[in-house]
Design a protein around this motif. Sequence first.
Motif, PDB file in Angstrom:
ATOM      1  N   VAL A 160      16.311  39.970   0.294  1.00 29.82           N
ATOM      2  CA  VAL A 160      15.007  40.555   0.621  1.00 29.82           C
ATOM      3  C   VAL A 160      14.085  39.480   1.193  1.00 29.82           C
ATOM      4  O   VAL A 160      13.366  39.719   2.175  1.00 29.82           O
ATOM      5  N   GLY A 161      14.115  38.298   0.618  1.00 29.82           N
ATOM      6  CA  GLY A 161      13.287  37.221   1.146  1.00 29.82           C
ATOM      7  C   GLY A 161      13.591  36.918   2.597  1.00 29.82           C
ATOM      8  O   GLY A 161      12.680  36.677   3.407  1.00 29.82           O
ATOM      9  N   ALA A 162      14.869  36.954   2.957  1.00 27.11           N
ATOM     10  CA  ALA A 162      15.266  36.663   4.337  1.00 27.11           C
ATOM     11  C   ALA A 162      14.663  37.674   5.311  1.00 27.11           C
ATOM     12  O   ALA A 162      14.335  37.342   6.455  1.00 27.11           O
ATOM     13  N   ARG A 163      14.515  38.923   4.878  1.00 27.41           N
ATOM     14  CA  ARG A 163      13.901  39.938   5.740  1.00 27.41           C
ATOM     15  C   ARG A 163      12.453  39.595   6.056  1.00 27.41           C
ATOM     16  O   ARG A 163      11.905  40.046   7.070  1.00 27.41           O
ATOM     17  N   TYR A 164      11.841  38.827   5.172  1.00 29.46           N
ATOM     18  CA  TYR A 164      10.437  38.463   5.348  1.00 29.46           C
ATOM     19  C   TYR A 164      10.279  37.017   5.824  1.00 29.46           C
ATOM     20  O   TYR A 164       9.225  36.418   5.670  1.00 29.46           O
ATOM     21  N   GLY A 165      11.344  36.484   6.386  1.00 30.38           N
ATOM     22  CA  GLY A 165      11.270  35.168   6.998  1.00 30.38           C
ATOM     23  C   GLY A 165      11.443  34.003   6.059  1.00 30.38           C
ATOM     24  O   GLY A 165      11.229  32.851   6.459  1.00 30.38           O
ATOM     25  N   ALA A 166      11.838  34.261   4.813  1.00 34.86           N
ATOM     26  CA  ALA A 166      12.040  33.159   3.870  1.00 34.86           C
ATOM     27  C   ALA A 166      13.229  32.320   4.293  1.00 34.86           C
ATOM     28  O   ALA A 166      14.290  32.861   4.601  1.00 34.86           O
ATOM     29  N   ASP A 167      13.037  31.016   4.310  1.00 39.00           N
ATOM     30  CA  ASP A 167      14.113  30.096   4.684  1.00 39.00           C
ATOM     31  C   ASP A 167      14.597  29.390   3.425  1.00 39.00           C
ATOM     32  O   ASP A 167      13.933  28.491   2.925  1.00 39.00           O
ATOM     33  N   TYR A 168      15.741  29.830   2.905  1.00 39.38           N
ATOM     34  CA  TYR A 168      16.312  29.213   1.713  1.00 39.38           C
ATOM     35  C   TYR A 168      17.344  28.149   2.067  1.00 39.38           C
ATOM     36  O   TYR A 168      18.033  27.634   1.194  1.00 39.38           O
ATOM     37  N   SER A 169      17.459  27.838   3.354  1.00 41.78           N
ATOM     38  CA  SER A 169      18.566  26.988   3.781  1.00 41.78           C
ATOM     39  C   SER A 169      18.193  25.518   3.932  1.00 41.78           C
ATOM     40  O   SER A 169      19.037  24.707   4.305  1.00 41.78           O
ATOM     41  N   THR A 170      16.929  25.164   3.659  1.00 44.04           N
ATOM     42  CA  THR A 170      16.499  23.781   3.876  1.00 44.04           C
ATOM     43  C   THR A 170      17.409  22.801   3.186  1.00 44.04           C
ATOM     44  O   THR A 170      17.900  21.833   3.778  1.00 44.04           O
ATOM     45  N   TRP A 171      17.666  23.050   1.875  1.00 42.75           N
ATOM     46  CA  TRP A 171      18.476  22.095   1.117  1.00 42.75           C
ATOM     47  C   TRP A 171      19.943  22.170   1.512  1.00 42.75           C
ATOM     48  O   TRP A 171      20.645  21.167   1.509  1.00 42.75           O
ATOM     49  N   LEU A 216       7.942  34.854  -6.519  1.00 44.18           N
ATOM     50  CA  LEU A 216       6.625  34.416  -6.058  1.00 44.18           C
ATOM     51  C   LEU A 216       6.337  32.961  -6.430  1.00 44.18           C
ATOM     52  O   LEU A 216       5.407  32.355  -5.894  1.00 44.18           O
ATOM     53  N   SER A 217       7.146  32.394  -7.318  1.00 47.41           N
ATOM     54  CA  SER A 217       6.978  30.983  -7.690  1.00 47.41           C
ATOM     55  C   SER A 217       7.672  30.051  -6.714  1.00 47.41           C
ATOM     56  O   SER A 217       7.509  28.830  -6.807  1.00 47.41           O
ATOM     57  N   LEU A 218       8.454  30.610  -5.779  1.00 44.93           N
ATOM     58  CA  LEU A 218       9.204  29.805  -4.821  1.00 44.93           C
ATOM     59  C   LEU A 218       8.362  29.551  -3.573  1.00 44.93           C
ATOM     60  O   LEU A 218       7.643  30.439  -3.109  1.00 44.93           O
ATOM     61  N   SER A 219       8.491  28.364  -3.018  1.00 50.16           N
ATOM     62  CA  SER A 219       7.720  28.057  -1.810  1.00 50.16           C
ATOM     63  C   SER A 219       8.096  28.982  -0.661  1.00 50.16           C
ATOM     64  O   SER A 219       7.254  29.319   0.174  1.00 50.16           O
ATOM     65  N   ALA A 220       9.357  29.418  -0.606  1.00 47.39           N
ATOM     66  CA  ALA A 220       9.822  30.254   0.508  1.00 47.39           C
ATOM     67  C   ALA A 220       9.245  31.653   0.468  1.00 47.39           C
ATOM     68  O   ALA A 220       9.133  32.313   1.513  1.00 47.39           O
ATOM     69  N   THR A 221       8.908  32.147  -0.715  1.00 48.99           N
ATOM     70  CA  THR A 221       8.339  33.494  -0.856  1.00 48.99           C
ATOM     71  C   THR A 221       7.057  33.442  -1.687  1.00 48.99           C
ATOM     72  O   THR A 221       6.799  34.299  -2.525  1.00 48.99           O
ATOM     73  N   SER A 222       6.263  32.435  -1.444  1.00 49.40           N
ATOM     74  CA  SER A 222       4.995  32.303  -2.164  1.00 49.40           C
ATOM     75  C   SER A 222       4.022  33.370  -1.673  1.00 49.40           C
ATOM     76  O   SER A 222       4.150  33.893  -0.561  1.00 49.40           O
ATOM     77  N   PRO A 223       3.012  33.703  -2.475  1.00 53.96           N
ATOM     78  CA  PRO A 223       1.997  34.649  -1.991  1.00 53.96           C
ATOM     79  C   PRO A 223       1.360  34.198  -0.679  1.00 53.96           C
ATOM     80  O   PRO A 223       1.068  35.027   0.198  1.00 53.96           O
ATOM     81  N   GLU A 224       1.158  32.900  -0.513  1.00 55.56           N
ATOM     82  CA  GLU A 224       0.576  32.402   0.723  1.00 55.56           C
ATOM     83  C   GLU A 224       1.496  32.642   1.912  1.00 55.56           C
ATOM     84  O   GLU A 224       1.044  33.040   2.995  1.00 55.56           O
ATOM     85  N   LYS A 225       2.810  32.402   1.726  1.00 60.65           N
ATOM     86  CA  LYS A 225       3.750  32.631   2.811  1.00 60.65           C
ATOM     87  C   LYS A 225       3.846  34.120   3.165  1.00 60.65           C
ATOM     88  O   LYS A 225       3.938  34.483   4.337  1.00 60.65           O
ATOM     89  N   LEU A 226       3.861  34.965   2.162  1.00 63.29           N
ATOM     90  CA  LEU A 226       4.027  36.400   2.400  1.00 63.29           C
ATOM     91  C   LEU A 226       2.762  37.023   2.981  1.00 63.29           C
ATOM     92  O   LEU A 226       2.828  37.948   3.793  1.00 63.29           O
ATOM     93  N   GLY A 227       1.608  36.540   2.545  1.00 58.64           N
ATOM     94  CA  GLY A 227       0.352  37.068   3.059  1.00 58.64           C
ATOM     95  C   GLY A 227       0.218  38.566   2.840  1.00 58.64           C
ATOM     96  O   GLY A 227       0.456  39.075   1.739  1.00 58.64           O
TER      97      GLY A 227
END
Length: 264
Positions: A160-171, A216-227
Amino acid sequence: MDESLFQPRLFRSTVPYYARYRLGYPDSLIQQVIDRVGLQWGDMVLDLGCGPGLLAIPFAKAEMRVRAMDPEPDMIAAAKEAAQKAMVMIDLRLGSSFDLQESAGRFKLVAMGRSFHWMDRERTLAVLDQIVLPDGAVAIFTDHHPDTVENRWRDAVREVGARYGADYSTWRRRRRDPDYRSHESLLLDSPFGRVEEMSVFVRNKLSIDDIIGRALSLSATSPEKLGERRDAFEDDLRIELGRIAPDGIFTEVAQIGASVARRP
């Protein structure tokens, strides 16, 4: 901090969720580290990148003198509130690994939980060599979720995060770099070259709200990122989680560990 990875105030909007929903560190693991390092009442401990105090507070409860540093002001505020609720004293300071210097004090243990990977790791270890006592240690705390059916809910969070542009692949990208070195590899080549691993497994029951809070505690899907897309994200995640467990009850299996590194 590694400027290629870190963005100023990256975790600002995650603070209330980080404090409530992230995995804590079991007392049994804290005690293993205390015993292995030989910590005694009143020894100085530094929690570097302390977040809301998930390490600082248990070490303070074990009657250590604890200093805690974090570059996010709201994390420092959350740690202060948590310390007051736990009725422990912690010396809280705003700052990062770049603010460390020999005048910062001398510590029997420097602990880092989910923060070392954000730092210039080699530089940080060199500075720690100046402030860790001769018989002291560095401890890097981590958590790992094994591939097991109980942890299927994590796939839903990522999908679901990926649908909203979350990038979990950095590491993952960083670890695929042919020059990437693990924490343990760097420790072995640092002044703290005697490295031991210890860990405990935990199993927790989670609700849908718990999992959303974790997301929501993750930087990739933080409230700020999701807006403005936050409500839609939460709705979609609820739907996917409901397909996995219609009763809304989930299980988490995790290994929480510490790499304790001392001088040879």
